[in-house]
Each structure stands twice: as structure tokens, then as C-alpha cells.
Design a protein around this motif. Structure first.
Motif, short mmCIF file in Angstrom:
data_model
loop_
_atom_site.label_atom_id
_atom_site.label_comp_id
_atom_site.label_asym_id
_atom_site.label_seq_id
_atom_site.Cartn_x
_atom_site.Cartn_y
_atom_site.Cartn_z
N GLY A 129 0.79 -1.20 0.00
CA GLY A 129 0.00 0.00 0.00
C GLY A 129 0.84 1.27 0.00
O GLY A 129 0.30 2.35 0.13
N PHE A 130 2.15 1.15 -0.14
CA PHE A 130 2.97 2.34 -0.26
C PHE A 130 2.62 3.04 -1.56
O PHE A 130 2.57 2.43 -2.62
N SER A 131 2.39 4.33 -1.45
CA SER A 131 2.16 5.09 -2.67
C SER A 131 3.40 5.94 -2.91
O SER A 131 3.81 6.69 -2.02
N PRO A 132 4.03 5.82 -4.06
CA PRO A 132 5.29 6.52 -4.28
C PRO A 132 5.15 8.03 -4.24
O PRO A 132 6.12 8.73 -3.96
N ILE A 133 3.94 8.52 -4.47
CA ILE A 133 3.76 9.96 -4.55
C ILE A 133 3.68 10.59 -3.17
O ILE A 133 4.04 11.74 -2.99
N LEU A 134 3.21 9.81 -2.21
CA LEU A 134 3.03 10.38 -0.87
C LEU A 134 4.33 10.34 -0.08
O LEU A 134 5.26 9.61 -0.41
N ASP A 146 -5.52 8.12 -1.46
CA ASP A 146 -5.84 8.14 -2.89
C ASP A 146 -6.13 9.54 -3.38
O ASP A 146 -5.66 9.93 -4.45
N ILE A 147 -6.89 10.30 -2.59
CA ILE A 147 -7.24 11.63 -3.05
C ILE A 147 -6.01 12.52 -3.11
O ILE A 147 -5.77 13.20 -4.10
N SER A 148 -5.18 12.46 -2.06
CA SER A 148 -4.02 13.35 -2.11
C SER A 148 -3.04 12.93 -3.20
O SER A 148 -2.44 13.78 -3.85
N ALA A 149 -2.91 11.61 -3.42
CA ALA A 149 -2.03 11.17 -4.49
C ALA A 149 -2.55 11.67 -5.84
O ALA A 149 -1.80 12.13 -6.69
N GLN A 150 -3.87 11.60 -5.98
CA GLN A 150 -4.49 12.01 -7.24
C GLN A 150 -4.28 13.50 -7.50
O GLN A 150 -3.88 13.89 -8.60
N VAL A 159 -16.35 8.84 -3.93
CA VAL A 159 -17.49 9.22 -4.77
C VAL A 159 -18.16 10.46 -4.18
O VAL A 159 -18.46 11.43 -4.89
N PHE A 160 -18.36 10.45 -2.86
CA PHE A 160 -19.01 11.61 -2.22
C PHE A 160 -18.10 12.84 -2.26
O PHE A 160 -18.57 13.95 -2.44
N PHE A 161 -16.81 12.60 -2.11
CA PHE A 161 -15.87 13.72 -2.19
C PHE A 161 -15.97 14.39 -3.57
O PHE A 161 -16.08 15.61 -3.69
N ASN A 162 -15.97 13.56 -4.61
CA ASN A 162 -16.06 14.10 -5.97
C ASN A 162 -17.39 14.81 -6.18
O ASN A 162 -17.45 15.83 -6.86
N PHE A 163 -18.44 14.25 -5.58
CA PHE A 163 -19.74 14.91 -5.73
C PHE A 163 -19.70 16.26 -5.03
O PHE A 163 -20.27 17.24 -5.53
#
Lengths: 438, 287
Positions: A120-125, B47-51, B141-145
Motif C-alpha cells: 500500500g505504499f504510494s510513491p507519490i506520498l 488516494d485523493i491526495s495522491a491524485q 465518490v461523495f468527495f467528488n460529488f
């Protein structure tokens, strides 16, 4: 997660943390068929049906068959076997990732797998964010992570880089961080699968120290490794898996000996302390084959027991099939049971002892006027080379024990010595006399 | 850390189907759902911050698709290329609002499959509550909404559309809409992890589905097409969100009730199926 059924009657022994009972698992060799069987299994499961005695379907095989074991608090168990013998499958069943096809697994407490480091390591974080994500995946609450955070960073030796994104880390740093996260989850059972190979030697030493600490706190280990020394040094008990079957269970040293015999001694046998290696077929031979290894006394009789401080001659007989020059031997004596480090290394090239051979049978003798090894169990690795790199033969299965001569206490090696008491001479007496007088 | 006198939870793994003990199954599901909240939050933040860290334009991308679609459709409608009936709010606002809702549904639908695909290596190696990746996806999904809501608010201001007080009930319908999408996605997720056909087929199906949903046109009243649109479970939910925000009246309460029931019961069933199927899937996808 799998069918955890909690609060069943506790096992008789409060200290037992893991019971594996008659566990079997089948796998499929063809991917397409495997996916189809997967669908079939899902359908069966959803209909609530269960076969008490599952049969192999077409193209399937038993990856595990009838495996049983128990583990108590603070115990360490080694899983030994060649690739594909079912070690990792067993770990995956124990950790609840996949269901057994027969049998039962009972686990008390939390399991931490040291299998997927940095899952679950994300390289970006940043390292900091990844620690939170990773330790959450390993089952810790935010509060628990916060309490351990500093320890994790300190152990991983990440320092300032903790706020830099993980893609900027070296592979060693990322691995250290992953290891550190996993090892700070305070599990009851730690599953270790070939991961003790991360980082440099200094980090490795820290890992071992930490594992030792966990052991003392009562954490139970299941260790899978191809490095026999890691298993020998950490586990008292071992299970030897062969094609999914339990082929031997018991004291690590005995199990390991059996494994190594099977692995390296395909076609070799040991008789009254002489290791005979059967002749190789011509296409496998590199031109020089070792045919036997043993220790002899200076009179040329095979030694049944080695004794510290006594003379011994290591004899290696070799069959040369072609003429070669610059043949040299390297002898590594590994101590079993301890850290498994090399206790003694004798290098023919270091000693400038290289030989020239023509086709024929030879016996190489290495004379040891005093055997310096301390009492214990050893394994000898014989490595025959032409020049520095071309390996002609590598034999890793000659094990022997050294016994004490009764004068070896508190020592890690035998020091040949002689003691003498000399009468005081007049010269020293007179000098003393002059020293004292003004 | 492990004191000898501490009571340790015990876990048992057997080959028996877990449907044999439905009570235990539901209790475990509930326990894991609670246990996965922390993790789901972490995964969502991750996920959101990476995105957004990898994006220069950031939330701009949440606005663009509905704006582009609305512009195109409005132009086509004004030029009489498309023959669209009268809508109760100005057409550009209608399309953009509906499009945002439809996209939310599609995200909820694709979410579980994408979550399982993305987490494959993690799933194959660590036994964490499988609910977490789904919860995290629903959160996204709710965040995007939420971001799209900025656009919708702007629309209501620009076109001066009066808000009904019932707008406070609109989130209920929206939640049912997301539940329906998640329910369908959740059933497909284990299959999607095994066969790639599932995600491809789903892409095809959603584009066809869009035309059976009153997103770019108002609900038709007569004919076979009207029946198809009427019996599409997305229709009453999506229309309800729109109606609760503007007119304040749900035109088809019966349909809405049915679709909501379907969404809730469907979600519970598909959750159970997902849970039972995942270990069997993980066995086949070994990292």
C-alpha cells in the motif's frame, strides 16, 4: 476476511497461539481453468454447499496435503522446503488470506505478515503519510500509529526524508520503512517469508535484534527462508515440506540435516563419516568432480570424531577428467545453531596453493596440526574452482561435530599452547635488588 | 506487548461455507465494517491526495466533463439537431445537474471493481477488512460529488433557479443512488478481479444505460421507450434528487420507493456475496 468464529471454547493450553490441523489446499496448473474453478467455487460457496472430502479436478494438484502443527507463545517454527513445496501457501492460509480445502486453522491473537513489506505504499506520498496508510492496513488504529510513529521512523533510519515522497527513496530506504512498519505492529504471531534480506548488514543486525526482543516478549514466529542459517539460528522446531506434504517435523538441526541431505546429496551417501558422492554423468561434469570428503588422523585412518586441539587432515578426493591448471579449493566451516556465520575459512588462493591436474584420481589433503574449532556442530562447504571465478564443484553438505578435549571451557577456539615454569635467574634478582636500593 | 493474562481474540478458518452460519456472518460483517472505518479513511486520504498531487489542474477536471457535455448538448438542442422536450429548469442547467448525478452513479458503479483491481497486490498479501477499500471508494465518490456541488450551486445562481425547502431531503435520494451503484459494482467486483471482460462489458453497458436514463432529456411519458426508462431503477432515484432540489415534489413516489428498496437490499446482498467470494478470488489472483 475469512470466516472467523470467535469465542469458541478456548484450547486446552492457554499458551498455544496457533493450531493447524490437517490442512490441505489444491491449486490448478492452468490459469484459464483456475479462473473457471474460481467461479465454480464461488457458486458452491454461495449455495452454502461444502464437500467434506474434496477431490482433485482436472489439472489440479495438492499444494498442501494434511499439514498439522502447533505453535506456542514465544516459540519459533521454521518452514523448510524447496521452491513450490507449499511454504508460502501455508503462510497464506494461516494469515486467513485463502481458505483451506480441508482441515482447520485456529489462531489466537493478531497475526502480522512480514510478507508484503510496504504494502500500500504510494510513491507519490511522503514517508509520513505512507506510514499511516501502511500501518492502518496492518490493522492499527490512528491512535496506536501515533504512539509508535517515532519508533518506526527511528528504526527505519529515515530521518529528515520522512517528509519527502517515497519515490525519492532508495530501494533500501523504502524496504527499511516497510519492515519497520510491519515490525512495530506488536502481533502475537509474526509470519516471516524470506524478507530478512532487506537493507545493509547494519540494518539486518538491527532487525535481528528487534526480532529477538519480540521473541522475549512472547511473540511466536513462523519463518520461511532459503537461508538455512536464518532458520537454524532462530527456530528450535522446523517443519520440512515436500510437495505439500509434511515430510519431517522436529528439532531444527535434524530437519535441516535431512533437508540438506535431500537437496545437495542427490546421489550421495554418508558412511562412517565419509561423504561419498556418486559419479556425475559426463554432461553434468565440469571436468573435475569431488568423489569423497572426510577427516583422517595423521596415520591415515578415517576420524570418527573430531576433537578440538587434536591433529586432523581434511581429505578431499577428486576425479579429474581433463588437464587443468590453477585449481584451488575454498573451505568454509559454518557453525550451525549459532548465527551460522563462517567460523573458519581456508582459501587455497589466499594461501597461494593452486594445483595443476591431469586426468586421474587425486586426494587433496589439508593438514590441520591442531584443530582450532570449538566444540559444536559444523557444516563444511567445499568450493573447487579453476582460477578465481570458474566454479568446478560446490558441495555444501558435509556436516560434522567437534567434541571437547576437556580443556576448552570459556573459549571460542582452540589455542595450541605450552606452559613452562622457569626458575628465576640471578640476573633478574640482582636487577631487582638494584631497583629497590637507592 | 502481549501479556500472558490478556484475553486474545480467537479466529478459526475452515473450509465450511460461511453461509452455514448466517448469524455469525452478519455479525462478522458488521464488526469488520466498524473496524475498517479508520483504514478506509486513510486509504481515501491517500488516494485523493495522491491524485491531486499528480495533477496540475486539480479539481478543474471534476467540472469539465459536465460543462463540455452541457455545452455540446445545448448547442445541438438550440440548432434543432436534437429534439428534446421542455425541461422544468433551463436546459443547460438541467443537463449539467443531471450529468453530475449520472457521473456520481457511474463512479459508484465502477468504484468497487476499480478498488479491487488497484488493491490486488495488497489483497493478495494482507488480511485486512475487505470492506475498507469499498468504503474508501464510496467516500471518494461523495468527495467528488462535493466538488461537483460547487458547479451545481453556481448553476442555480446563474440561472436563478429557486430552491425548494425539500432540498434538505435530496441527500437521501443521492445516497440511495450511490447505494444502487455500489450494490451492482460490488456483485461484479469479485468477477471483475477474475475476468477482464467484466470491466470492459461494464463500460459498454454504462454508455447504453445513459440513454435509458433521463439525463439529457426529460422523462418521456408514452411509448415503449418511456416504459424502459420508467423501469430503469436509476431513473426514479436520479429524478428524485433533481425534483427534491427544484420542484419539491417526487413525481413517482412508488417507483422511488421500489428503487430505494432495491438499492438497500441489493447492497446488503452484494456485500455478503463480495465477502464470501473474495477469499476464493484472492486464491486465484495470487500476487
Amino acid at each position: 476476511m475469512m470466516s472467523p468464529r470467535e469465542s469458541l471454547p478456548p484450547p486446552d493450553d492457554r499458551d498455544t497461539v496457533l493450531v493447524v490441523q490437517n490442512v490441505s489446499k489444491k491449486f490448478c496448473r492452468s490459469l484459464k481453468r483456475s479462473l473457471f474453478y474460481g467461479l465454480q467455487d464461488i457458486a458452491t460457496e454461495l449455495m452454502g454447499r461444502h464437500q467434506p472430502d474434496p477431490q482433485l479436478r482436472y489439472n489440479e494438484f495438492w499444494a498442501l496435503k494434511g499439514v498439522s502443527l502447533t505453535l506456542k507463545r514465544g516459540e519459533a517454527l521454521g518452514l523448510i522446503g524447496v521452491n513450490g513445496s507449499g511454504k508460502t501457501t501455508l503462510l497464506r492460509i494461516i494469515s486467513g488470506l485463502i481458505k483451506p480445502d480441508t482441515g482447520m486453522v485456529r489462531v489466537r491473537g493478531k497475526i502480522a505478515p512480514l510478507i508484503a513489506l510496504g504494502a500500500g505504499f504510494s510513491p507519490i506520498l511522503t514517508g509520513r503519510e505512507n506510514i499511516y496508510a501502511n500501518m492502518s492496513i496492518l490493522g492499527l488504529s490512528t491512535k496506536q500509529i501515533e504512539a509508535r510513529f517515532d519508533q518506526v521512523v527511528e528504526f527505519a533510519e529515515i530521518g529528515e526524508a520522512i517528509d519527502a515522497p517515497v519515490y525519492s527513496y532508495s530501494s533500501g530506504m523504502a524496504a527499511r520503512l516497510g519492515f519497520s512498519c510491519a515490525i512495530h505492529t506488536d502481533p502475537e504471531i509474526l509470519l516471516i517469508d524470506e524478507v530478512l534480506a532487506v537493507g545493509d548488514i547494519r540494518f539486518l543486525a538491527r532487525c535481528h535484534r528487534r526480532l529477538h526482543q519480540l521473541r522475549e516478549q512472547g511473540t511466536a514466529f513462523v519463518l520461511v527462508s532459503h537461508n538455512p542459517q536464518a532458520i537454524l539460528s532462530m527456530c528450535q522446531q522446523a517443519v520440512y515440506l515436500q510437495k505439500g506434504m509434511m515430510c519431517m517435523v522436529g528439532e531444527t538441526e535434524a530437519v535441516m540435516a535431512q533437508y540438506e541431505e535431500d537437496l545437495f546429496l542427490a546421489g550421495a551417501r554418508k558412511e562412517s563419516n565419509v561423504l561419498y558422492l556418486s559419479p556425475k554423468p559426463a554432461e553434468e561434469s565440469t571436468g573435475l568432480d569431488v568423489t569423497s570428503i572426510c577427516f583422517k588422523d595423521p596415520q591415515g585412518n578415517v576420524l570418527q570424531t573430531l576433537i578440538s586441539g587434536e591433529p586432523a587432515v581434511l581429505c578431499v578426493t577428486m576425479q579429474a577428467h581433463q588437464a587443468m591448471s590453477q585449481v584451488n579449493l575454498r573451505l568454509s566451516f559454518l557453525e550451525m545453531g549459532k548465527d551460522g556465520q563462517t567460523a573458519l575459512y581456508l582459501g587455497g588462493s589466499n594461501d597461494k596453493e593452486t594445483f595443476q591436474v591431469t586426468p586421474g584420481l587425486y586426494e587433496l589433503q589439508v593438514e590441520l596440526p591442531y584443530l582450532g574449532l570449538a566444540p559444536g556442530a559444523y557444516m563444511l562447504r567445499v568450493d573447487v574452482r579453476r582460477e578465481a571465478l570458474f566454479i568446478l564443484e560446490m558441495i555444501e553438505a558435509f556436516s560434522f561435530t567437534v567434541q571437547s578435549n576437556g580443556r576448552m571451557s570459556k573459549s571460542i577456539f582452540y589455542q595450541p599452547r605450552s606452559w613452562r615454569l622457569l626458575p628465576q635467574t640471578t640476573a633478574t634478582t640482582s636487577r631487582r635488588a638494584t631497583d629497590v636500593s637507592p | 506487548m502481549s501479556g500472558s493474562d490478556r484475553h486474545l481474540p480467537e479466529t478459526i478458518y475452515t473450509p465450511e461455507s460461511r453461509l452455514r452460519q448466517p448469524k455469525q456472518l452478519w455479525r462478522d460483517m458488521w464488526r469488520d465494517l466498524l473496524a475498517s472505518r479508520d483504514l478506509a479513511w486513510r486509504l481515501m486520504v491517500r488516494d485523493i491526495s495522491a491524485q491531486y498531487r499528480q495533477s496540475f489542474l486539480g479539481i478543474f477536471w471534476a467540472f469539465v466533463p459536465p460543462i463540455v457535455a452541457a455545452t455540446g448538448l445545448t448547442l445541438a438542442s438550440n440548432a434543432k439537431v436534437l429534439n428534446i422536450g421542455a425541461t422544468d429548469i433551463p436546459y443547460p442547467a438541467y443537463v449539467m445537474f443531471s450529468m453530475a448525478l449520472w457521473q456520481t452513479f457511474v463512479e459508484a458503479l465502477n468504484g468497487p471493481i476499480q478498488a479491487v483491481m488497484a488493491a490486488k497486490p495488497m489483497l493478495a498479501r494482507i488480511n485486512f477488512p475487505r470492506e475498507a477499500i469499498i468504503l474508501s471508494q464510496v467516500g471518494q465518490v461523495f468527495f467528488n460529488f462535493g466538488i461537483k456541488l460547487i458547479l451545481i450551486a453556481a448553476l442555480f445562481l446563474i440561472f436563478q433557479i429557486p430552491l425548494s425547502w425539500t432540498v434538505v431531503l435530496a441527500p437521501v435520494a443521492l445516497i440511495h443512488l450511490v447505494m444502487l451503484g455500489t450494490a451492482i459494482g460490488l456483485i461484479l467486483a469479485p468477477l471483475g478481479a477474475l475476468y477482464e471482460d467484466v470491466s470492459r462489458g461494464l463500460t459498454l453497458a454504462t454508455s447504453a444505460w445513459l440513454f435509458l436514463t433521463p439525463v439529457i432529456y426529460p422523462p418521456p411519458q408514452t411509448g415503449l421507450f418511456a416504459q424502459l426508462v420508467r423501469w430503469n431503477p436509476v431513473t426514479p432515484l436520479l429524478v428524485a434528487v433533481r425534483e427534491l432540489s427544484t420542484s419539491g415534489m417526487i413525481s413517482e413516489p412508488g417507483q422511488f420507493g421500489f428503487a430505494s428498496f432495491l438499492a438497500i437490499v441489493g447492497l446488503l446482498c452484494s456485500w455478503m456475496i463480495y465477502r464470501i467470494a473474495m477469499p476464493l478470488v484472492i486464491e486465484r489472483i495470487s500476487a
